[in-house]
Motif scaffolding. Sequence first.
Motif, PDB file in Angstrom:
ATOM      1  N   GLU A  98      -5.974   7.091  -0.688  1.00 12.02           N
ATOM      2  CA  GLU A  98      -5.933   5.807   0.027  1.00 12.02           C
ATOM      3  C   GLU A  98      -6.504   4.696  -0.856  1.00 12.02           C
ATOM      4  O   GLU A  98      -5.948   3.602  -0.941  1.00 12.02           O
ATOM      5  N   TYR A 156      -1.033   9.041   8.602  1.00 11.58           N
ATOM      6  CA  TYR A 156      -1.424   7.787   7.973  1.00 11.58           C
ATOM      7  C   TYR A 156      -2.599   7.123   8.681  1.00 11.58           C
ATOM      8  O   TYR A 156      -3.602   6.787   8.066  1.00 11.58           O
ATOM      9  N   HIS A 165       1.420   4.575  -2.684  1.00 13.73           N
ATOM     10  CA  HIS A 165       1.509   6.029  -2.482  1.00 13.73           C
ATOM     11  C   HIS A 165       2.711   6.585  -3.243  1.00 13.73           C
ATOM     12  O   HIS A 165       2.653   7.674  -3.810  1.00 13.73           O
ATOM     13  N   HIS A 183       0.842  -1.205   0.000  1.00 16.96           N
ATOM     14  CA  HIS A 183       0.000   0.000   0.000  1.00 16.96           C
ATOM     15  C   HIS A 183       0.882   1.262   0.000  1.00 16.96           C
ATOM     16  O   HIS A 183       0.630   2.198  -0.760  1.00 16.96           O
ATOM     17  N   GLU A 184       1.924   1.259   0.826  1.00 20.53           N
ATOM     18  CA  GLU A 184       2.820   2.423   0.880  1.00 20.53           C
ATOM     19  C   GLU A 184       3.547   2.615  -0.454  1.00 20.53           C
ATOM     20  O   GLU A 184       3.736   3.750  -0.905  1.00 20.53           O
ATOM     21  N   PHE A 216      -3.471  11.389   3.936  1.00 17.11           N
ATOM     22  CA  PHE A 216      -3.858  11.427   2.539  1.00 17.11           C
ATOM     23  C   PHE A 216      -5.375  11.463   2.420  1.00 17.11           C
ATOM     24  O   PHE A 216      -6.094  11.027   3.308  1.00 17.11           O
TER      25      PHE A 216
END
Length: 342
Positions: free
Chosen positions: A277, A320, A227, A223-224, A272
């Motif tokens: 997200e 986050y 981003h 997931h990171e 975010f």
Amino acid sequence: MPLHATWYDGESSRARAVQLACVDGVLLLAFEDGSHGRWPLQTITISPRLGSTPRILRLPDGARVEAADSPEVERWFKRTGSRIEGFADWLERRRAAMLASAALVLVATVAFLHFGVPWLAREAAQRMPAAVERHASEQVVAMLERVHFHPSRIPAARRAELDRRFRALVAGEPRSADLRLSIVRAPGIGPNAFALPDGRIFVTDALIELANNDDEVLAVLAHEAGHHVHRHGMRGALESSSIFLVAGVLFGDVSGSSLAVSIPATLLTSGFSRGYEREADGYAFGLLLRRGQSPKAFASMMRRLSADMPDGLEEGPIGYLSTHPPSPERIAAAERAAAGSR
Ligand SMILES: [Zn+2]
């Protein structure tokens, strides 16, 4: 052609109808009872022309005449009207136009903030030199290290294994050459992970300890990475900074809004958007599936994170988890992605 007007003696409120005419620079007054008056125009003071308000003529004997504004009155007194009065009248007559332009500016500003700023931020982020990403990220890390970061207590072997698996996960992905994993002990921010614009991804000991296995940690790291691929950090910071800049320009204060100050501050304090997200989640699910891993690990990690979230974290310094906590929708989306792959 005579002009109908109203005459006041200047002492009582009694009004008398009067007809006005002008001959050779002299104002002639004719009353209904047959009496007359005459005054040279230079001896009369006339009120400024303001929209359609009646003109007031002050006569030397203290009397006054109220006449509807008309081209005739304007013509008689043309030489005596001052420039300032003319401008006030011009403004008055254009008030509607001015209100309309003010409304137009407002609508344009709102539209710009809503549509233009995100577009500009995305375009600018894509052209952002790596040096700027690095500089902003270094400032954030410097701020965090002073307050929050300590060396990890996760066994070195497990850290090395996580690092190896993370590299394998993102190998060949866009912008993956910048990705670097840092595992830190940061009790102040609980179980947490976040990506900086230069590709550094931080994950806390607490998150690793909370996970059932490394698959769950890797799902969060995917997931990171999402981003980072979508440049969310720089885009979000630019969007917020642009709003400060636009507001600064509109309200005349740009002193505190330099991007150098606002980008690291924004990275540090705001989470975010939900759109970002979702985009990072979508990227993560796709990446996991392509590597033969199930997004189910993401769902179970999110569940664990929401159960574990400390009460005080909402005001924490890292966006986050503080502003976008693991939500039932995100968990459901991960489970749908996992089910769709079977
Ligand atoms: Zn995120």
